[in-house]
Scaffold this motif. Structure first.
Motif, PDB file in Angstrom:
ATOM      1  N   PHE A   1       0.829  -1.210   0.000  1.00  0.00           N
ATOM      2  CA  PHE A   1       0.000   0.000   0.000  1.00  0.00           C
ATOM      3  C   PHE A   1       0.865   1.263   0.000  1.00  0.00           C
ATOM      4  CE2 PHE A   1      -2.259   3.553   1.871  1.00  0.00           C
ATOM      5  CZ  PHE A   1      -3.450   3.547   1.160  1.00  0.00           C
ATOM      6  N   VAL A   2       1.776   1.393   0.951  1.00  0.00           N
ATOM      7  CA  VAL A   2       2.606   2.595   1.064  1.00  0.00           C
ATOM      8  C   VAL A   2       3.485   2.754  -0.174  1.00  0.00           C
ATOM      9  CG1 VAL A   2       4.479   3.700   2.369  1.00  0.00           C
ATOM     10  CG2 VAL A   2       2.545   2.675   3.574  1.00  0.00           C
ATOM     11  N   GLU A   3       4.077   1.663  -0.635  1.00  0.00           N
ATOM     12  CA  GLU A   3       4.957   1.743  -1.813  1.00  0.00           C
ATOM     13  C   GLU A   3       4.194   2.190  -3.049  1.00  0.00           C
ATOM     14  OE1 GLU A   3       6.864  -1.047   1.076  1.00  0.00           O
ATOM     15  OE2 GLU A   3       4.833  -0.756   0.322  1.00  0.00           O
ATOM     16  N   ARG A   4       2.977   1.668  -3.246  1.00  0.00           N
ATOM     17  CA  ARG A   4       2.195   2.031  -4.442  1.00  0.00           C
ATOM     18  C   ARG A   4       1.648   3.459  -4.328  1.00  0.00           C
ATOM     19  NH1 ARG A   4       4.192   0.240  -8.288  1.00  0.00           N
ATOM     20  NH2 ARG A   4       2.382   0.934  -9.442  1.00  0.00           N
ATOM     21  N   LEU A   5       1.251   3.885  -3.136  1.00  0.00           N
ATOM     22  CA  LEU A   5       0.786   5.253  -2.968  1.00  0.00           C
ATOM     23  C   LEU A   5       1.940   6.227  -3.193  1.00  0.00           C
ATOM     24  CD1 LEU A   5      -1.431   7.268  -2.371  1.00  0.00           C
ATOM     25  CD2 LEU A   5      -1.017   6.901   0.079  1.00  0.00           C
ATOM     26  N   LEU A   6       3.117   5.909  -2.663  1.00  0.00           N
ATOM     27  CA  LEU A   6       4.285   6.764  -2.894  1.00  0.00           C
ATOM     28  C   LEU A   6       4.641   6.793  -4.381  1.00  0.00           C
ATOM     29  CD1 LEU A   6       6.445   8.620  -1.794  1.00  0.00           C
ATOM     30  CD2 LEU A   6       7.862   6.606  -1.345  1.00  0.00           C
ATOM     31  N   HIS A   7       4.571   5.649  -5.048  1.00  0.00           N
ATOM     32  CA  HIS A   7       4.821   5.605  -6.500  1.00  0.00           C
ATOM     33  C   HIS A   7       3.866   6.553  -7.231  1.00  0.00           C
ATOM     34  CE1 HIS A   7       5.695   3.948 -10.483  1.00  0.00           C
ATOM     35  NE2 HIS A   7       4.386   3.951 -10.672  1.00  0.00           N
ATOM     36  N   ASN A   8       2.586   6.535  -6.845  1.00  0.00           N
ATOM     37  CA  ASN A   8       1.587   7.414  -7.445  1.00  0.00           C
ATOM     38  C   ASN A   8       1.948   8.880  -7.213  1.00  0.00           C
ATOM     39  OD1 ASN A   8      -1.111   9.042  -6.643  1.00  0.00           O
ATOM     40  ND2 ASN A   8      -1.503   7.737  -8.432  1.00  0.00           N
ATOM     41  N   LEU A   9       2.375   9.214  -6.000  1.00  0.00           N
ATOM     42  CA  LEU A   9       2.727  10.592  -5.683  1.00  0.00           C
ATOM     43  C   LEU A   9       3.981  11.045  -6.428  1.00  0.00           C
ATOM     44  CD1 LEU A   9       1.978  10.587  -1.858  1.00  0.00           C
ATOM     45  CD2 LEU A   9       0.578  11.552  -3.698  1.00  0.00           C
ATOM     46  N   VAL A  10       4.957  10.165  -6.555  1.00  0.00           N
ATOM     47  CA  VAL A  10       6.174  10.488  -7.306  1.00  0.00           C
ATOM     48  C   VAL A  10       5.824  10.738  -8.772  1.00  0.00           C
ATOM     49  CG1 VAL A  10       8.374   9.527  -8.147  1.00  0.00           C
ATOM     50  CG2 VAL A  10       7.759   9.347  -5.721  1.00  0.00           C
ATOM     51  N   HIS A  11       4.931   9.924  -9.321  1.00  0.00           N
ATOM     52  CA  HIS A  11       4.492  10.112 -10.710  1.00  0.00           C
ATOM     53  C   HIS A  11       3.802  11.470 -10.870  1.00  0.00           C
ATOM     54  CE1 HIS A  11       2.915   9.339 -14.687  1.00  0.00           C
ATOM     55  NE2 HIS A  11       1.701   9.614 -14.226  1.00  0.00           N
ATOM     56  N   LYS A  12       2.929  11.842  -9.932  1.00  0.00           N
ATOM     57  CA  LYS A  12       2.248  13.131 -10.004  1.00  0.00           C
ATOM     58  C   LYS A  12       3.264  14.275  -9.949  1.00  0.00           C
ATOM     59  CE  LYS A  12      -2.176  11.564  -8.238  1.00  0.00           C
ATOM     60  NZ  LYS A  12      -3.168  11.527  -7.190  1.00  0.00           N
ATOM     61  N   ALA A  13       4.252  14.181  -9.061  1.00  0.00           N
ATOM     62  CA  ALA A  13       5.284  15.211  -8.964  1.00  0.00           C
ATOM     63  C   ALA A  13       6.056  15.317 -10.277  1.00  0.00           C
ATOM     64  CB  ALA A  13       6.234  14.911  -7.804  1.00  0.00           C
ATOM     65  N   ASP A  14       6.374  14.176 -10.888  1.00  0.00           N
ATOM     66  CA  ASP A  14       7.088  14.160 -12.159  1.00  0.00           C
ATOM     67  C   ASP A  14       6.268  14.851 -13.254  1.00  0.00           C
ATOM     68  OD1 ASP A  14       9.279  13.352 -13.896  1.00  0.00           O
ATOM     69  OD2 ASP A  14       7.872  11.876 -14.730  1.00  0.00           O
ATOM     70  N   VAL A  15       4.969  14.546 -13.313  1.00  0.00           N
ATOM     71  CA  VAL A  15       4.081  15.171 -14.311  1.00  0.00           C
ATOM     72  C   VAL A  15       4.079  16.689 -14.143  1.00  0.00           C
ATOM     73  CG1 VAL A  15       1.640  15.456 -14.956  1.00  0.00           C
ATOM     74  CG2 VAL A  15       2.601  13.169 -14.680  1.00  0.00           C
ATOM     75  N   LEU A  16       4.126  17.153 -12.894  1.00  0.00           N
ATOM     76  CA  LEU A  16       4.087  18.585 -12.606  1.00  0.00           C
ATOM     77  C   LEU A  16       5.464  19.252 -12.663  1.00  0.00           C
ATOM     78  CD1 LEU A  16       1.591  18.420  -9.615  1.00  0.00           C
ATOM     79  CD2 LEU A  16       1.106  19.241 -11.937  1.00  0.00           C
ATOM     80  N   GLY A  17       6.522  18.446 -12.812  1.00  0.00           N
ATOM     81  CA  GLY A  17       7.874  18.996 -12.832  1.00  0.00           C
ATOM     82  C   GLY A  17       8.323  19.507 -11.480  1.00  0.00           C
ATOM     83  N   LEU A  18       7.848  18.855 -10.410  1.00  0.00           N
ATOM     84  CA  LEU A  18       8.182  19.266  -9.047  1.00  0.00           C
ATOM     85  C   LEU A  18       8.987  18.175  -8.357  1.00  0.00           C
ATOM     86  CD1 LEU A  18       4.720  20.758  -8.030  1.00  0.00           C
ATOM     87  CD2 LEU A  18       6.809  22.028  -8.576  1.00  0.00           C
ATOM     88  N   PRO A  19       9.715  18.534  -7.283  1.00  0.00           N
ATOM     89  CA  PRO A  19      10.474  17.516  -6.545  1.00  0.00           C
ATOM     90  C   PRO A  19       9.551  16.437  -5.982  1.00  0.00           C
ATOM     91  CG  PRO A  19      11.103  19.729  -5.836  1.00  0.00           C
ATOM     92  CD  PRO A  19       9.909  19.883  -6.727  1.00  0.00           C
ATOM     93  N   ALA A  20      10.017  15.205  -6.023  1.00  0.00           N
ATOM     94  CA  ALA A  20       9.237  14.067  -5.520  1.00  0.00           C
ATOM     95  C   ALA A  20       9.125  14.133  -3.997  1.00  0.00           C
ATOM     96  CB  ALA A  20       9.897  12.760  -5.931  1.00  0.00           C
ATOM     97  N   PRO A  21       7.974  13.735  -3.460  1.00  0.00           N
ATOM     98  CA  PRO A  21       7.823  13.676  -2.004  1.00  0.00           C
ATOM     99  C   PRO A  21       8.651  12.533  -1.426  1.00  0.00           C
ATOM    100  CG  PRO A  21       5.904  12.729  -3.059  1.00  0.00           C
ATOM    101  CD  PRO A  21       6.770  13.277  -4.157  1.00  0.00           C
ATOM    102  N   ARG A  22       8.899  12.623  -0.115  1.00  0.00           N
ATOM    103  CA  ARG A  22       9.695  11.604   0.567  1.00  0.00           C
ATOM    104  C   ARG A  22       9.021  11.200   1.864  1.00  0.00           C
ATOM    105  NH1 ARG A  22      11.735  15.896  -1.202  1.00  0.00           N
ATOM    106  NH2 ARG A  22      11.629  16.982   0.761  1.00  0.00           N
ATOM    107  N   GLY A  23       9.393  10.047   2.364  1.00  0.00           N
ATOM    108  CA  GLY A  23       9.009   9.638   3.716  1.00  0.00           C
ATOM    109  C   GLY A  23       7.523   9.513   3.967  1.00  0.00           C
ATOM    110  N   LEU A  24       6.787   8.869   3.083  1.00  0.00           N
ATOM    111  CA  LEU A  24       5.354   8.696   3.266  1.00  0.00           C
ATOM    112  C   LEU A  24       5.078   7.701   4.394  1.00  0.00           C
ATOM    113  CD1 LEU A  24       2.407   9.115   2.231  1.00  0.00           C
ATOM    114  CD2 LEU A  24       2.806   7.138   0.759  1.00  0.00           C
ATOM    115  N   ARG A  25       4.194   8.100   5.322  1.00  0.00           N
ATOM    116  CA  ARG A  25       3.756   7.218   6.401  1.00  0.00           C
ATOM    117  C   ARG A  25       2.249   7.316   6.546  1.00  0.00           C
ATOM    118  NH1 ARG A  25       5.282   9.486  11.242  1.00  0.00           N
ATOM    119  NH2 ARG A  25       5.796  11.417  10.198  1.00  0.00           N
ATOM    120  N   VAL A  26       1.588   6.194   6.766  1.00  0.00           N
ATOM    121  CA  VAL A  26       0.157   6.196   7.069  1.00  0.00           C
ATOM    122  C   VAL A  26       0.027   6.347   8.577  1.00  0.00           C
ATOM    123  CG1 VAL A  26      -1.996   4.878   7.031  1.00  0.00           C
ATOM    124  CG2 VAL A  26      -0.436   4.771   5.065  1.00  0.00           C
ATOM    125  N   LEU A  27      -0.641   7.414   9.005  1.00  0.00           N
ATOM    126  CA  LEU A  27      -0.814   7.689  10.429  1.00  0.00           C
ATOM    127  C   LEU A  27      -2.107   7.097  10.971  1.00  0.00           C
ATOM    128  CD1 LEU A  27       0.261  11.434  10.367  1.00  0.00           C
ATOM    129  CD2 LEU A  27       1.679   9.437  10.924  1.00  0.00           C
TER     130      LEU A  27
END
Length: 159
Positions: free
Chosen positions: A82-108
């Motif tokens: 779950f965390v790996e796939r959600l982070l993959h999705n967020l990294v892809h969104k950042a790439d599409v927008l030309g922004l730095p990729a997020p780091r350290g995703l945690r489900v609280l």
């Protein structure tokens, strides 16, 4: 929001300010809404604004379930991948927008499993509260885009 009493709430909204403004303007002149066979009396309404966008670690909570898939299977928080796939999705969104990729995703925190049928196809997910270290511009974009997949269908909407 679901209720079983005669006094409850219905939430309408959009992360896009122009759409939210149109909803407010429409509700301001009504004292009743017809929802299917139900007549709902409008007693008032409130506009919720977005939290300030900050740089660094942020917490984001969703108002609707987050959809994440791995190998054709929809995952829930706590499932392997779950965390790996959600982070993959967020990294892809950042790439599409030309922004730095997020780091350290945690489900609280995670809500219960929810199942919806969209266009006859099932969607399974859960609301989440997550922490991640991200660029402020990316966090602002996520507030409009949402977390996970199927965001155009209303999933992963950030409060």
């Amino acid at each position: 929001m679901y209720t079983t009493s005669d006094s409850g709430s219905v939430w309408f909204g959009s992360p896009v300010p122009e759409i939210a403004s149109a909803l407010v303007a429409s509700l301001a002149g009504r004292d009743e809404l017809v929802w299917g066979g139900a007549r709902l009396r409008v007693r008032g309404f409130a506009l919720e604004g977005a939290a300030a966008v900050v740089e660094g670690e942020v917490e984001l909570a969703t108002a609707t379930p987050v959809i994440v898939r791995h190998e054709g299977r929809e995952l829930l928080p706590g499932d392997e991948w779950f965390v790996e796939r959600l982070l993959h999705n967020l990294v892809h969104k950042a790439d599409v927008l030309g922004l730095p990729a997020p780091r350290g995703l945690r489900v609280l925190e995670a809500g219960p499993r929810r199942r919806f049928a969209v266009g006859g196809a099932p969607r399974i997910g859960a609301q989440v509260r997550v922490a991640l270290d991200a660029d402020a511009r990316f966090v602002a974009a996520l507030r409009s885009w949402g977390l996970g997949l199927d965001t155009l269908q209303g999933f992963g909407w950030i409060r």
